[in-house]
Design an enzyme around this catalytic site. Structure first.
Site, PDB file in Angstrom:
ATOM      1  N   LYS A  85      34.923  71.097 132.852  1.00  0.00           N
ATOM      2  CA  LYS A  85      33.662  70.092 132.688  1.00  0.00           C
ATOM      3  C   LYS A  85      32.745  71.812 132.722  1.00  0.00           C
ATOM      4  CE  LYS A  85      32.733  67.981 137.062  1.00  0.00           C
ATOM      5  NZ  LYS A  85      33.013  66.773 137.534  1.00  0.00           N
ATOM      6  N   ARG A  96      27.477  55.375 141.056  1.00  0.00           N
ATOM      7  CA  ARG A  96      27.269  56.196 139.985  1.00  0.00           C
ATOM      8  C   ARG A  96      27.171  55.126 138.457  1.00  0.00           C
ATOM      9  NH1 ARG A  96      29.055  62.414 140.062  1.00  0.00           N
ATOM     10  NH2 ARG A  96      30.817  61.535 138.881  1.00  0.00           N
ATOM     11  N   MET A 152      14.500  88.449 139.325  1.00  0.00           N
ATOM     12  CA  MET A 152      15.764  88.158 137.492  1.00  0.00           C
ATOM     13  C   MET A 152      16.884  89.298 137.943  1.00  0.00           C
ATOM     14  SD  MET A 152      13.804  87.125 134.539  1.00  0.00           S
ATOM     15  CE  MET A 152      12.527  85.865 135.084  1.00  0.00           C
TER      16      MET A 152
HETATM   17  C1  PLP Z   1      34.040  66.670 138.370  1.00  0.00           C
HETATM   18  C2  PLP Z   1      35.185  66.016 138.693  1.00  0.00           C
HETATM   19  C3  PLP Z   1      36.947  65.825 139.233  1.00  0.00           C
HETATM   20  C4  PLP Z   1      36.877  66.968 139.550  1.00  0.00           C
HETATM   21  O1  PLP Z   1      36.577  67.477 141.090  1.00  0.00           O
HETATM   22  P1  PLP Z   1      36.670  68.292 141.821  1.00  0.00           P
HETATM   23  O2  PLP Z   1      36.662  68.137 142.963  1.00  0.00           O
HETATM   24  O3  PLP Z   1      36.384  69.983 141.648  1.00  0.00           O
HETATM   25  O4  PLP Z   1      38.005  68.289 142.363  1.00  0.00           O
HETATM   26  C5  PLP Z   1      36.738  64.283 138.719  1.00  0.00           C
HETATM   27  N1  PLP Z   1      36.607  63.475 138.309  1.00  0.00           N
HETATM   28  C6  PLP Z   1      35.460  63.482 137.786  1.00  0.00           C
HETATM   29  C7  PLP Z   1      34.959  61.859 137.469  1.00  0.00           C
HETATM   30  C8  PLP Z   1      34.692  64.014 137.685  1.00  0.00           C
HETATM   31  O5  PLP Z   1      33.162  64.406 137.485  1.00  0.00           O
END
Ligand code: PLP
Length: 375
Positions: free
Chosen positions: A38, A136, A312
């Site tokens: 992501k 969440r 900047m």
């Molecule tokens: C970002 C995320 C992860 C990965 O988390 P890390 O701490 O970077 O390993 C795993 N699952 C979900 C749902 C996430 O949003």
């Protein structure tokens, strides 16, 4: 435009593969790795990172938004892509066309995707997102008895996975992770009893990789460890290599007498005759303004401190104590230079954040240059 400014990020795909192997070694062969890419692979560039991870054995991918999933398909990712965040009205068609897998956490979205899938003659696989204590998103356990029959009736949908997220995995001593795992196991049993057969069950992020074994889970979801960030402040860690280096070059040098004020607000005033190097990087590149007066960079393998306010587009560093600095010399903001190293954790400690945000903040205008020993 030919060439580019001297400020760039270097992404080491060999280090990325090394980190994936470390995760593989830690989790064993029986678990599949869902590589979390992501936020443009935490700023590393998902279009290059994800295909490299796919070739190296990542079985699934996770993105936050559907648009990022479409980008992965364009980059040649053929493995399942899980959209960890929401799918919003109007995105159903693209989702189905690119065979992205939604995480469902509300019935309205489920209905929309079900409808779109049926009218396209498809059955859309999804992962059911449950909230076991992160607080969440996700269906809460008490909602499930009311929700599962409705989902079972949606013939355009097929539950392929069960997903939850840990809130406190980076505190290995905290018993709450065990509680979340317990709730997750219960929900998995409940979902199966309701007639669903999810092949995938997963709850572990990077921090949970080497602190908890949750036998029911056959997928792990590492993010930060792939990029070389240690998820725990102390305690167990993996042998990881940093993937991102952030570099620039000295654009101008000047010697100023004692008493000279430097940069906005004159927050740095030279106490002695001082040599300053102007570096063409600023907060618009992701070099945080919170590094004003305290950030350190490497020049000729030695540390130099940021003098005054980060602008900047420019940052000044004090190179008085580093002999022989010249215009054009390489400056390392993040990464290794000779024997020294600036880590994302060090930087994050100074700006009051975590390595994740350091990586994500490197802005789009900074070109990413990929090193790949395989090519
Ligand atoms: C970002 C995320 C992860 C990965 O988390 P890390 O701490 O970077 O390993 C795993 N699952 C979900 C749902 C996430 O949003």
């Amino acid at each position: 435009m030919q060439g580019h400014r001297p400020t760039y990020v270097e992404i080491d795909l060999d280090a990325l593969r090394h980190n994936l192997r470390q995760v593989r070694r830690q989790t064993g062969e029986e678990r599949q790795i869902l590589a979390v890419v992501k936020a443009d692979a935490y700023g590393h560039g998902a279009a290059r990172v994800a295909p490299a991870l796919q070739d190296a054995g990542a079985a699934l991918f996770g993105v936050a938004i559907a648009e990022a999933g479409v980008e992965l398909r364009g980059a040649g990712v053929t493995r399942p892509v899980l959209v960890l965040g929401g799918v919003y009205p109007g995105q159903e068609g693209e989702l189905l066309r690119h065979r992205l897998t939604p995480c469902l956490f509300d019935l309205e979205t489920a209905k929309r995707i079900d409808r779109a899938a049926r009218s396209a003659g498809q059955v859309c696989p999804y992962h059911l997102k449950v909230d076991t204590g992160m607080g969440r998103i996700g269906f809460r356990p008490e909602e499930l008895p009311g929700v599962l029959p409705g989902l079972a009736g949606m013939k355009g949908l097929r539950m392929e996975g069960l997903i939850s997220h840990l809130a406190l995995a980076d505190e290995p001593q905290n018993p709450f992770t065990e509680e979340q795992a317990r709730r997750f196991r219960e929900i998995l049993a409940e979902v199966r009893a309701a007639g669903f057969a999810p092949q995938h069950a997963h709850i572990s992020n990077s921090a949970a990789l080497f602190t908890r074994e949750i036998p029911e889970c056959n997928v792990v979801r590492p993010g930060i460890v792939l990029y070389g960030g240690q998820p725990l402040a102390s305690g167990p860690g993996l042998d990881l290599q940093p993937v991102m280096s952030f570099r620039s070059r000295v654009a101008q040098l000047k010697e100023v007498p004692a008493g000279t004020g430097i940069s906005y607000g004159h927050r740095f005033v030279a106490e002695r005759p001082t040599v300053l190097a102007a570096i063409p990087v600023g907060y618009a590149d992701g070099y945080s303004r919170h590094l004003s007066g305290c950030g350190e960079v490497l020049v000729r393998g030695r540390r130099a401190t940021v003098a005054g306010t980060v602008c900047m587009d420019w940052t000044l560093v004090d190179v008085t104590d580093i002999p022989g600095v010249g215009v054009g010399d390489e400056v390392t903001l993040l990464g290794r230079d000779n024997g020294s190293r600036i880590t994302a954790e060090e930087w994050a400690g100074k700006t009051g954040t975590i390595s994740y945000e350091v990586f994500c903040q490197v802005s789009k205008r900074v070109p990413r240059i990929y090193r790949d020993g395989r090519r």
